[in-house]
Design a protein around this motif. Sequence first.
Motif, PDB file in Angstrom:
ATOM      1  N   ILE A 130       2.542  -7.477  -7.155  1.00  0.00           N
ATOM      2  CA  ILE A 130       2.799  -6.173  -6.564  1.00  0.00           C
ATOM      3  C   ILE A 130       1.576  -5.292  -6.778  1.00  0.00           C
ATOM      4  O   ILE A 130       1.142  -5.065  -7.913  1.00  0.00           O
ATOM      5  N   LEU A 131       1.016  -4.800  -5.683  1.00  0.00           N
ATOM      6  CA  LEU A 131      -0.200  -4.000  -5.756  1.00  0.00           C
ATOM      7  C   LEU A 131       0.124  -2.521  -5.937  1.00  0.00           C
ATOM      8  O   LEU A 131       1.146  -2.048  -5.440  1.00  0.00           O
ATOM      9  N   PRO A 132      -0.753  -1.775  -6.597  1.00  0.00           N
ATOM     10  CA  PRO A 132      -0.623  -0.313  -6.577  1.00  0.00           C
ATOM     11  C   PRO A 132      -0.718   0.168  -5.129  1.00  0.00           C
ATOM     12  O   PRO A 132      -1.391  -0.459  -4.298  1.00  0.00           O
ATOM     13  N   PHE A 133      -0.052   1.267  -4.795  1.00  0.00           N
ATOM     14  CA  PHE A 133       0.030   1.688  -3.394  1.00  0.00           C
ATOM     15  C   PHE A 133      -1.335   1.849  -2.750  1.00  0.00           C
ATOM     16  O   PHE A 133      -1.508   1.574  -1.559  1.00  0.00           O
ATOM     17  N   TRP A 134      -2.344   2.289  -3.519  1.00  0.00           N
ATOM     18  CA  TRP A 134      -3.655   2.554  -2.923  1.00  0.00           C
ATOM     19  C   TRP A 134      -4.448   1.284  -2.633  1.00  0.00           C
ATOM     20  O   TRP A 134      -5.481   1.340  -1.978  1.00  0.00           O
ATOM     21  N   GLN A 135      -3.960   0.124  -3.100  1.00  0.00           N
ATOM     22  CA  GLN A 135      -4.655  -1.140  -2.823  1.00  0.00           C
ATOM     23  C   GLN A 135      -4.063  -1.899  -1.641  1.00  0.00           C
ATOM     24  O   GLN A 135      -4.672  -2.836  -1.136  1.00  0.00           O
ATOM     25  N   VAL A 136      -2.887  -1.458  -1.175  1.00  0.00           N
ATOM     26  CA  VAL A 136      -2.234  -2.132  -0.049  1.00  0.00           C
ATOM     27  C   VAL A 136      -3.041  -1.898   1.227  1.00  0.00           C
ATOM     28  O   VAL A 136      -3.597  -0.812   1.449  1.00  0.00           O
ATOM     29  N   ASN A 137      -3.135  -2.917   2.073  1.00  0.00           N
ATOM     30  CA  ASN A 137      -3.889  -2.887   3.332  1.00  0.00           C
ATOM     31  C   ASN A 137      -5.401  -2.764   3.112  1.00  0.00           C
ATOM     32  O   ASN A 137      -6.138  -2.427   4.047  1.00  0.00           O
ATOM     33  N   VAL A 138      -5.865  -3.052   1.913  1.00  0.00           N
ATOM     34  CA  VAL A 138      -7.291  -3.015   1.594  1.00  0.00           C
ATOM     35  C   VAL A 138      -7.739  -4.430   1.241  1.00  0.00           C
ATOM     36  O   VAL A 138      -7.098  -5.090   0.418  1.00  0.00           O
ATOM     37  N   PRO A 139      -8.829  -4.949   1.847  1.00  0.00           N
ATOM     38  CA  PRO A 139      -9.318  -6.281   1.492  1.00  0.00           C
ATOM     39  C   PRO A 139      -9.600  -6.377  -0.007  1.00  0.00           C
ATOM     40  O   PRO A 139     -10.042  -5.394  -0.622  1.00  0.00           O
ATOM     41  N   GLU A 166      -9.721   9.690  -5.314  1.00  0.00           N
ATOM     42  CA  GLU A 166      -9.409  11.108  -5.460  1.00  0.00           C
ATOM     43  C   GLU A 166      -8.576  11.642  -4.306  1.00  0.00           C
ATOM     44  O   GLU A 166      -7.686  12.464  -4.495  1.00  0.00           O
ATOM     45  N   TYR A 167      -8.861  11.176  -3.085  1.00  0.00           N
ATOM     46  CA  TYR A 167      -8.174  11.722  -1.922  1.00  0.00           C
ATOM     47  C   TYR A 167      -6.707  11.292  -1.832  1.00  0.00           C
ATOM     48  O   TYR A 167      -5.955  11.799  -0.998  1.00  0.00           O
ATOM     49  N   LEU A 168      -6.296  10.346  -2.709  1.00  0.00           N
ATOM     50  CA  LEU A 168      -4.894   9.930  -2.731  1.00  0.00           C
ATOM     51  C   LEU A 168      -4.165  10.404  -3.981  1.00  0.00           C
ATOM     52  O   LEU A 168      -3.005  10.052  -4.197  1.00  0.00           O
ATOM     53  N   ASP A 190       4.335   9.917   1.090  1.00  0.00           N
ATOM     54  CA  ASP A 190       3.032   9.391   1.506  1.00  0.00           C
ATOM     55  C   ASP A 190       2.647   8.163   0.687  1.00  0.00           C
ATOM     56  O   ASP A 190       2.051   7.215   1.220  1.00  0.00           O
ATOM     57  N   LYS A 191       2.967   8.163  -0.590  1.00  0.00           N
ATOM     58  CA  LYS A 191       2.689   6.974  -1.410  1.00  0.00           C
ATOM     59  C   LYS A 191       3.447   5.767  -0.874  1.00  0.00           C
ATOM     60  O   LYS A 191       2.906   4.663  -0.785  1.00  0.00           O
ATOM     61  N   ARG A 192       4.720   5.995  -0.517  1.00  0.00           N
ATOM     62  CA  ARG A 192       5.525   4.897   0.019  1.00  0.00           C
ATOM     63  C   ARG A 192       4.938   4.364   1.310  1.00  0.00           C
ATOM     64  O   ARG A 192       4.844   3.144   1.510  1.00  0.00           O
ATOM     65  N   ILE A 193       4.517   5.273   2.195  1.00  0.00           N
ATOM     66  CA  ILE A 193       3.964   4.841   3.485  1.00  0.00           C
ATOM     67  C   ILE A 193       2.660   4.090   3.279  1.00  0.00           C
ATOM     68  O   ILE A 193       2.462   2.992   3.820  1.00  0.00           O
ATOM     69  N   ILE A 194       1.743   4.661   2.514  1.00  0.00           N
ATOM     70  CA  ILE A 194       0.438   4.024   2.297  1.00  0.00           C
ATOM     71  C   ILE A 194       0.602   2.682   1.595  1.00  0.00           C
ATOM     72  O   ILE A 194      -0.176   1.746   1.814  1.00  0.00           O
ATOM     73  N   GLY A 195       1.632   2.558   0.770  1.00  0.00           N
ATOM     74  CA  GLY A 195       1.889   1.310   0.069  1.00  0.00           C
ATOM     75  C   GLY A 195       2.676   0.295   0.873  1.00  0.00           C
ATOM     76  O   GLY A 195       3.084  -0.740   0.334  1.00  0.00           O
ATOM     77  N   THR A 196       2.883   0.551   2.170  1.00  0.00           N
ATOM     78  CA  THR A 196       3.590  -0.383   3.059  1.00  0.00           C
ATOM     79  C   THR A 196       2.587  -1.205   3.862  1.00  0.00           C
ATOM     80  O   THR A 196       1.667  -0.641   4.454  1.00  0.00           O
ATOM     81  N   PRO A 197       2.715  -2.519   3.906  1.00  0.00           N
ATOM     82  CA  PRO A 197       1.805  -3.326   4.734  1.00  0.00           C
ATOM     83  C   PRO A 197       1.884  -2.904   6.200  1.00  0.00           C
ATOM     84  O   PRO A 197       2.980  -2.640   6.722  1.00  0.00           O
ATOM     85  N   ASP A 198       0.747  -2.847   6.846  1.00  0.00           N
ATOM     86  CA  ASP A 198       0.720  -2.443   8.255  1.00  0.00           C
ATOM     87  C   ASP A 198       1.615  -3.317   9.121  1.00  0.00           C
ATOM     88  O   ASP A 198       2.241  -2.833  10.073  1.00  0.00           O
ATOM     89  N   GLU A 199       1.688  -4.606   8.782  1.00  0.00           N
ATOM     90  CA  GLU A 199       2.465  -5.511   9.630  1.00  0.00           C
ATOM     91  C   GLU A 199       3.965  -5.224   9.564  1.00  0.00           C
ATOM     92  O   GLU A 199       4.725  -5.681  10.423  1.00  0.00           O
ATOM     93  N   LEU A 213      -2.496   6.868   7.931  1.00  0.00           N
ATOM     94  CA  LEU A 213      -2.237   7.940   6.967  1.00  0.00           C
ATOM     95  C   LEU A 213      -3.308   7.949   5.882  1.00  0.00           C
ATOM     96  O   LEU A 213      -3.756   9.009   5.455  1.00  0.00           O
ATOM     97  N   ARG A 214      -3.735   6.773   5.470  1.00  0.00           N
ATOM     98  CA  ARG A 214      -4.796   6.693   4.467  1.00  0.00           C
ATOM     99  C   ARG A 214      -6.087   7.332   4.993  1.00  0.00           C
ATOM    100  O   ARG A 214      -6.733   8.123   4.304  1.00  0.00           O
ATOM    101  N   LYS A 215      -6.452   6.994   6.234  1.00  0.00           N
ATOM    102  CA  LYS A 215      -7.654   7.581   6.836  1.00  0.00           C
ATOM    103  C   LYS A 215      -7.502   9.085   6.997  1.00  0.00           C
ATOM    104  O   LYS A 215      -8.457   9.852   6.789  1.00  0.00           O
ATOM    105  N   TYR A 216      -6.303   9.529   7.379  1.00  0.00           N
ATOM    106  CA  TYR A 216      -6.033  10.960   7.523  1.00  0.00           C
ATOM    107  C   TYR A 216      -6.251  11.685   6.198  1.00  0.00           C
ATOM    108  O   TYR A 216      -6.916  12.733   6.140  1.00  0.00           O
ATOM    109  N   ARG A 217      -5.707  11.135   5.120  1.00  0.00           N
ATOM    110  CA  ARG A 217      -5.867  11.749   3.804  1.00  0.00           C
ATOM    111  C   ARG A 217      -7.335  11.771   3.378  1.00  0.00           C
ATOM    112  O   ARG A 217      -7.827  12.755   2.817  1.00  0.00           O
ATOM    113  N   GLN A 218      -8.045  10.694   3.649  1.00  0.00           N
ATOM    114  CA  GLN A 218      -9.461  10.625   3.271  1.00  0.00           C
ATOM    115  C   GLN A 218     -10.293  11.622   4.072  1.00  0.00           C
ATOM    116  O   GLN A 218     -11.137  12.337   3.520  1.00  0.00           O
TER     117      GLN A 218
END
Length: 227
Positions: free
Chosen positions: A5-14, A24-26, A33-42, A71-76
């Motif tokens: 199980i990955l931390p939410f900020w590592q999901v969808n990241v190679p 910092e931006y997260l 938002d944590k739940r959404i960012i931590g959800t796989p895009d697929e 959402l991640r790009k939006y926050r960044q």
Amino acid sequence: MPAPILPFWQVNVPPSLREQECPEYLLDISEKDKRIIGTPDEDFRPMPWPVVKDLIRTNRIDLFERRPTDLRKYRQYTHKLAQDYGSVMNFVLKERLQWTDLTPRGAPFTIPDDIKILYNDWPYGIDSSIIHLVIWTKFDLEEDPEIDDLTPAAREEINTFVDQTFCTKVPPEDVVWFKNWRSLKSVHAVEHFHVMLHDPDMEFIKNITNSDVPLAAKVGIQNGSHQ
């Protein structure tokens, strides 16, 4: 063996780009938002038009969500805007609206220069057949503080504007509008409300937005896909 199980900020990241510490931006974002960012895009499904209309009809606009990586790009991006401009509001005023004076020249919806129609810069995860616009105004849209919603008079003014501006070009059943609850607004100091159009003539959209291009298109944020 199940995947870790990955931390939410590592999901969808190679794997090679994953950061051990939350960027910092997260930091200090909502649990939603944590739940959404931590959800796989697929696992994300864009909302089709009937669902969009129903959320607006029932005033459940808090259920709109962006695609996880969007959402991640939006926050960044907005984090950087706040650093570069002092606030997102300053950026919107200077670069998007190019308004130096917010004093209205006339009564609500009577002076074209008091209104600007632009794309929503950061689209929700909705079907790509849906165009999401923001109507910015120099005048106030009166609210009843007891219910955190528009007064009947303000709602009627918006209805009339939407009917005259959009429903003459797009079938009324393909036009909806809403105003964010105060708690959901990302830009507080400039009055605005949202209009969504289902499968409109894109030449009409080009004309009414003065050929506007949303920021999301410049930084690679998607707008869902056809179902």
